[in-house]
Enzyme design. Structure first.
Site, PDB file in Angstrom:
ATOM      1  CD  GLN A 163      -0.621  -3.185   7.776  1.00 42.85           C
ATOM      2  OE1 GLN A 163      -0.644  -3.771   6.701  1.00 42.85           O
ATOM      3  NE2 GLN A 163      -0.712  -3.805   8.930  1.00 42.85           N
ATOM      4  NE  ARG A 175      -3.067  -6.183   5.325  1.00 40.94           N
ATOM      5  CZ  ARG A 175      -2.080  -6.702   4.590  1.00 40.94           C
ATOM      6  NH1 ARG A 175      -1.927  -8.004   4.490  1.00 40.94           N
ATOM      7  NH2 ARG A 175      -1.238  -5.919   3.943  1.00 40.94           N
ATOM      8  CG  HIS A 192       4.616  -2.273   4.705  1.00 42.19           C
ATOM      9  ND1 HIS A 192       5.983  -2.409   4.818  1.00 42.19           N
ATOM     10  CD2 HIS A 192       4.127  -3.518   4.493  1.00 42.19           C
ATOM     11  CE1 HIS A 192       6.297  -3.699   4.669  1.00 42.19           C
ATOM     12  NE2 HIS A 192       5.194  -4.384   4.470  1.00 42.19           N
ATOM     13  CD  GLU A 231       5.451  -8.221   7.959  1.00 43.19           C
ATOM     14  OE1 GLU A 231       4.995  -7.082   8.156  1.00 43.19           O
ATOM     15  OE2 GLU A 231       4.859  -9.256   8.290  1.00 43.19           O
ATOM     16  CG  LEU A 271       5.638  -3.442   0.110  1.00 40.30           C
ATOM     17  CD1 LEU A 271       5.293  -2.739   1.394  1.00 40.30           C
ATOM     18  CD2 LEU A 271       4.661  -4.567  -0.157  1.00 40.30           C
ATOM     19  NE  ARG A 310       2.956  -5.828   7.152  1.00 41.48           N
ATOM     20  CZ  ARG A 310       2.433  -6.249   6.032  1.00 41.48           C
ATOM     21  NH1 ARG A 310       1.363  -5.661   5.538  1.00 41.48           N
ATOM     22  NH2 ARG A 310       2.961  -7.247   5.374  1.00 41.48           N
ATOM     23  CG  HIS A 339       0.881  -1.775   2.854  1.00 36.25           C
ATOM     24  ND1 HIS A 339       1.285  -1.979   1.564  1.00 36.25           N
ATOM     25  CD2 HIS A 339       0.727  -3.016   3.395  1.00 36.25           C
ATOM     26  CE1 HIS A 339       1.381  -3.284   1.323  1.00 36.25           C
ATOM     27  NE2 HIS A 339       1.023  -3.934   2.414  1.00 36.25           N
ATOM     28  CG  ASP A 383     -13.167   4.217  -7.252  1.00 35.90           C
ATOM     29  OD1 ASP A 383     -12.336   4.862  -6.582  1.00 35.90           O
ATOM     30  OD2 ASP A 383     -13.121   4.114  -8.490  1.00 35.90           O
ATOM     31  CG  PHE A 423       4.871 -12.385   6.717  1.00 35.79           C
ATOM     32  CD1 PHE A 423       5.933 -12.710   5.902  1.00 35.79           C
ATOM     33  CD2 PHE A 423       3.903 -11.503   6.230  1.00 35.79           C
ATOM     34  CE1 PHE A 423       6.030 -12.169   4.616  1.00 35.79           C
ATOM     35  CE2 PHE A 423       3.998 -10.958   4.955  1.00 35.79           C
ATOM     36  CZ  PHE A 423       5.067 -11.291   4.142  1.00 35.79           C
ATOM     37  CB  ALA A 435     -11.878 -10.074  -3.218  1.00 36.96           C
TER      38      ALA A 435
HETATM   39  C1  FAD Z   1       2.388  -3.508  -2.863  1.00 31.33           C
HETATM   40  C2  FAD Z   1       1.458  -4.388  -2.078  1.00 31.33           C
HETATM   41  C3  FAD Z   1       1.909  -5.615  -1.623  1.00 31.33           C
HETATM   42  C4  FAD Z   1       1.049  -6.441  -0.886  1.00 31.33           C
HETATM   43  N1  FAD Z   1       1.523  -7.640  -0.446  1.00 31.33           N
HETATM   44  C5  FAD Z   1       0.693  -8.470   0.240  1.00 31.33           C
HETATM   45  C6  FAD Z   1       1.128  -9.750   0.669  1.00 31.33           C
HETATM   46  O1  FAD Z   1       2.257 -10.164   0.418  1.00 31.33           O
HETATM   47  N2  FAD Z   1       0.265 -10.518   1.364  1.00 31.33           N
HETATM   48  C7  FAD Z   1      -1.010 -10.127   1.655  1.00 31.33           C
HETATM   49  O2  FAD Z   1      -1.746 -10.867   2.288  1.00 31.33           O
HETATM   50  N3  FAD Z   1      -1.455  -8.915   1.225  1.00 31.33           N
HETATM   51  C8  FAD Z   1      -0.648  -8.092   0.522  1.00 31.33           C
HETATM   52  N4  FAD Z   1      -1.118  -6.873   0.094  1.00 31.33           N
HETATM   53  C9  FAD Z   1      -2.550  -6.560   0.242  1.00 31.33           C
HETATM   54  C10 FAD Z   1      -3.364  -7.352  -0.782  1.00 31.33           C
HETATM   55  O3  FAD Z   1      -2.642  -7.470  -1.970  1.00 31.33           O
HETATM   56  C11 FAD Z   1      -4.697  -6.662  -1.085  1.00 31.33           C
HETATM   57  O4  FAD Z   1      -5.361  -6.343   0.104  1.00 31.33           O
HETATM   58  C12 FAD Z   1      -5.610  -7.573  -1.910  1.00 31.33           C
HETATM   59  O5  FAD Z   1      -4.925  -8.097  -3.014  1.00 31.33           O
HETATM   60  C13 FAD Z   1      -6.842  -6.801  -2.352  1.00 31.33           C
HETATM   61  O6  FAD Z   1      -7.575  -7.562  -3.272  1.00 31.33           O
HETATM   62  P1  FAD Z   1      -9.011  -7.071  -3.757  1.00 31.33           P
HETATM   63  O7  FAD Z   1      -9.490  -8.095  -4.705  1.00 31.33           O
HETATM   64  O8  FAD Z   1      -9.832  -6.769  -2.574  1.00 31.33           O
HETATM   65  O9  FAD Z   1      -8.751  -5.681  -4.495  1.00 31.33           O
HETATM   66  P2  FAD Z   1      -7.764  -5.220  -5.706  1.00 31.33           P
HETATM   67  O10 FAD Z   1      -6.819  -6.261  -6.116  1.00 31.33           O
HETATM   68  O11 FAD Z   1      -7.220  -3.899  -5.277  1.00 31.33           O
HETATM   69  O12 FAD Z   1      -8.769  -4.996  -6.922  1.00 31.33           O
HETATM   70  C14 FAD Z   1      -9.693  -3.947  -6.964  1.00 31.33           C
HETATM   71  C15 FAD Z   1     -10.484  -4.049  -8.244  1.00 31.33           C
HETATM   72  O13 FAD Z   1     -11.570  -3.129  -8.211  1.00 31.33           O
HETATM   73  C16 FAD Z   1     -11.683  -2.483  -9.451  1.00 31.33           C
HETATM   74  N5  FAD Z   1     -12.342  -1.175  -9.244  1.00 31.33           N
HETATM   75  C17 FAD Z   1     -12.096  -0.270  -8.264  1.00 31.33           C
HETATM   76  N6  FAD Z   1     -12.909   0.804  -8.417  1.00 31.33           N
HETATM   77  C18 FAD Z   1     -13.682   0.570  -9.502  1.00 31.33           C
HETATM   78  C19 FAD Z   1     -14.691   1.303 -10.175  1.00 31.33           C
HETATM   79  N7  FAD Z   1     -15.082   2.533  -9.777  1.00 31.33           N
HETATM   80  N8  FAD Z   1     -15.269   0.750 -11.274  1.00 31.33           N
HETATM   81  C20 FAD Z   1     -14.868  -0.476 -11.720  1.00 31.33           C
HETATM   82  N9  FAD Z   1     -13.908  -1.199 -11.118  1.00 31.33           N
HETATM   83  C21 FAD Z   1     -13.328  -0.687 -10.027  1.00 31.33           C
HETATM   84  C22 FAD Z   1     -10.273  -2.389  -9.965  1.00 31.33           C
HETATM   85  O14 FAD Z   1     -10.253  -2.242 -11.369  1.00 31.33           O
HETATM   86  C23 FAD Z   1      -9.688  -3.735  -9.507  1.00 31.33           C
HETATM   87  O15 FAD Z   1      -9.977  -4.721 -10.471  1.00 31.33           O
HETATM   88  C24 FAD Z   1      -0.270  -6.026  -0.624  1.00 31.33           C
HETATM   89  C25 FAD Z   1      -0.720  -4.805  -1.092  1.00 31.33           C
HETATM   90  C26 FAD Z   1       0.149  -3.979  -1.783  1.00 31.33           C
HETATM   91  C27 FAD Z   1      -0.369  -2.628  -2.207  1.00 31.33           C
END
Ligand code: FAD
Length: 556
Positions: A226, A371, A228, A241, A238, A272, A336, A207, A113, A14
């Site tokens: 959620q 979700r 899983h 799915e 994990l 889920r 999860h 955080d 899925f 994101a």
């Molecule tokens: C094992 C696993 C498998 C998954 N598989 C799927 C899937 O197949 N399909 C699907 O749709 N979803 C899946 N998900 C969910 C999905 O991957 C996540 O919801 C999504 O990638 C989150 O992206 P994000 O960018 O919001 O956060 P993240 O990728 O979690 O990134 C968070 C970022 O914030 C930074 N950060 C956090 N706190 C601080 C701080 N205090 N100071 C500075 N930086 C900070 C971290 O360094 C990191 O860079 C899965 C999740 C897991 C755990």
């Protein structure tokens, strides 16, 4: 002090997707991340990303499945954006170079899925997140976007209702820095590590949510987390799915499939929350094996397992000592995904001027009470892009408000108190206590008495935070100190979750109250909001956006 137009906190899918849009708009954007970008939890995503790409499918069907999956708590205006914009986002990723599995005709392949009426999950074997995160990181590098890697944000600075920037610790030196900007975008991921058994990276400690809460923004629907259905017995790692999407079964200790009792139509591919509860019921009824049931892939054969689920096989062998080609994998439900998060509107705006959120840390809400698998990578990409564009529009005309004089001094004082305390409580004991309490009292099944006990335990442990003493008092890479800062977030998130769960006297999606076993639309078709005011939590509520699909009974 460094100054940028916009600061993005978080280098997951994101945050980096948003940063690319901001750079494209000609703004000076910087990314601050506590772990190296490609170690963000997005890299671990396995099963895939949803989009109605096929003519026989449609974004409206995707929207219906998502609204139903959310147990009708998802905001349908946001869900519409998610599903409508999904295919073009996938094509965009493909053009950037993301690799996907292909079908016989060379089109992007899609697998079934949970909770979906159509096989609409695009994937790269069981490493989809890896493929996508690396591609977006390349885009960040190509644009020369400034990155503060391994800088840990300790405070979001807000004065007179306007975000001014952040304060962060540089891990390498232990030095505190001011980062001043017109806008701050939080993309800090989820709070799975509030629990002791979780699929999440150790860094998923919520955080950004807690920093936003402290800065005056409300959190929404925090009680919804959620579980899983398929996480490894010993480690909670994990098992995607996608394994069930490829035809894997669930069996109990007697070797019997059981999902026909709980979801006669969708079986293992019900949503889920339904599958996790079914497993727990089997286990509680004595059909489990040492707290587990089994994921059986043997009938898929070695070729298919190695081609479509290579990482699953590898992880099961390395972490459970079980080769799925020969034996069923012992699995149990594990924490999860965080449905709750920072309340934002459909453009990622929080009620604080200049403060935005996207990805798992935000709550728009597209997932409501549960979700669907494959919708979260999608949320990170679709809303990463959309919120990035919105922030760019804001920052182009926004003023740079002054950074408060004493902000750095105050942050430094708090950290010095911690570093200089010579004797006191052990942080690891406290975090262990909080996680165990959350697992026991705020898990798959909840009730009033247990939630109240959980809240009392968490508050008792929270009272010890100001008495923690560190073993490591050095400046360089002091991860013990960082863990204490994260513990502060874990405790706040836990309290917000317990309060939301205690007040919500119904069962909806992932929130199952054994003392209120049915959904109650008359009283509870609303979002929970939690505020932190003068050190105290306040709970409030907000209506749900219902546009196309009226709530109906949810059956699979
Ligand atoms: C094992 C696993 C498998 C998954 N598989 C799927 C899937 O197949 N399909 C699907 O749709 N979803 C899946 N998900 C969910 C999905 O991957 C996540 O919801 C999504 O990638 C989150 O992206 P994000 O960018 O919001 O956060 P993240 O990728 O979690 O990134 C968070 C970022 O914030 C930074 N950060 C956090 N706190 C601080 C701080 N205090 N100071 C500075 N930086 C900070 C971290 O360094 C990191 O860079 C899965 C999740 C897991 C755990």
């Amino acid at each position: 002090m460094v100054i940028h137009d916009v600061i993005v906190i978080g280098a997951g899918l994101a945050g980096m997707r948003a940063a690319v849009e901001l750079a494209e708009a000609g703004l000076d954007v910087a990314i601050v991340t506590k772990v190296h970008p490609i170690r963000s939890h997005s890299v671990a995503a396995q099963g895939g990303i949803n989009a109605a790409m096929n003519k026989a499918d449609s974004w409206k069907d995707h929207m219906y499945d998502t609204a139903k999956g959310s147990d009708f708590l998802g905001d349908q205006d946001a869900i519409e954006v998610l599903c409508k914009e999904a295919p073009e986002n996938i094509k965009e990723l493909e053009r950037m170079g993301a690799i996907f599995n292909r079908d016989d005709k060379g089109n992007i392949a899609q697998r079934a899925f949970g909770g979906a009426g159509y096989a609409r999950t695009c994937y790269l074997a069981d490493r989809t997140g890896h493929s996508m995160l690396h591609i977006i990181f390349e885009q960040v590098i190509a644009r020369g976007i400034c990155r503060y890697n391994e800088w840990h944000v300790v405070e979001v600075i807000v004065e007179d209702g306007v975000a001014r920037g952040v304060i962060a610790i540089e891990l390498l030196t232990g030095k505190l820095h001011r980062l001043h900007a017109k806008a701050v975008l939080l993309a800090t991921g989820g709070y799975g590590r509030v629990f002791s058994a979780s699929t999440n990276a150790l860094s998923s400690t919520g955080d950004g949510m807690s920093l936003a809460l402290r800065a005056g923004a409300p959190l929404m629907d925090m009680e919804f987390v959620q579980f899983h259905p398929t996480t490894l017995k010993r480690t909670g790692i994990l098992m995607t799915e996608g394994a069930r999407g490829e035809g894997g079964y669930l069996i109990n200790a007697n070797g019997d499939r059981f999902m026909h009792k709980y979801a006669p139509n969708k079986l293992e591919l019900a949503s889920r929350d339904v599958v996790s509860r079914a497993e727990q019921e089997e286990i509680d009824a004595g059909f489990g094996d040492d707290g587990c049931v089994f994921l059986d892939l043997r009938h898929l054969g070695e070729k298919k397992i190695s081609e479509k689920l290579p990482q699953i096989r590898d992880l099961a062998i390395k972490f459970e000592g079980v080769d799925p080609v020969k034996d069923p994998i012992p699995v149990k439900p594990g924490a999860h995904y965080s449905m709750g998060g920072i309340m934002t509107d459909i453009d990622g705006k929080t009620p604080i001027k200049g403060l935005f959120a996207a990805g798992e840390s935000a709550c728009l809400s597209v997932h409501g009470a549960n979700r669907l698998g494959g919708n979260s990578l999608l949320e990170a990409v679709v809303f990463g892009r959309r919120v990035g564009r919105g922030v760019a529009k804001f920052a182009k005309t926004a003023k740079l408000y002054p950074f408060p004089e004493d902000a750095l001094k105050n942050a430094a004082h708090g950290i010095a108190l911690l570093m200089n305390r010579e004797v006191g409580e052990s942080a690891s004991k406290i975090v262990d206590g909080v996680r165990k309490a959350m697992q026991k009292h705020c898990g798959i099944y909840r009730d009033k008495k247990s939630l109240e006990e959980g809240l009392a335990k968490v508050r008792q442990l929270a009272a010890k935070l100001d008495e923690i003493a560190l073993v490591d008092t050095g400046d360089i890479f002091n991860t013990e100190m960082i863990n204490v800062l994260e513990l502060g977030h874990i405790v706040e998130i836990s309290e917000a979750m317990l309060l939301g769960a205690l007040n919500r006297e119904e069962s909806r999606g992932s929130h199952s109250r054994s003392d209120f076993p049915t959904r109650d639309d008359e009283n509870w078709l609303k979002h929970t909001l939690v505020y932190l005011e003068d050190g105290k939590f306040r709970v409030d509520y907000k209506g749900v956006s219902i546009t196309r699909f009226q709530p109906e009974e949810r059956k699979y």
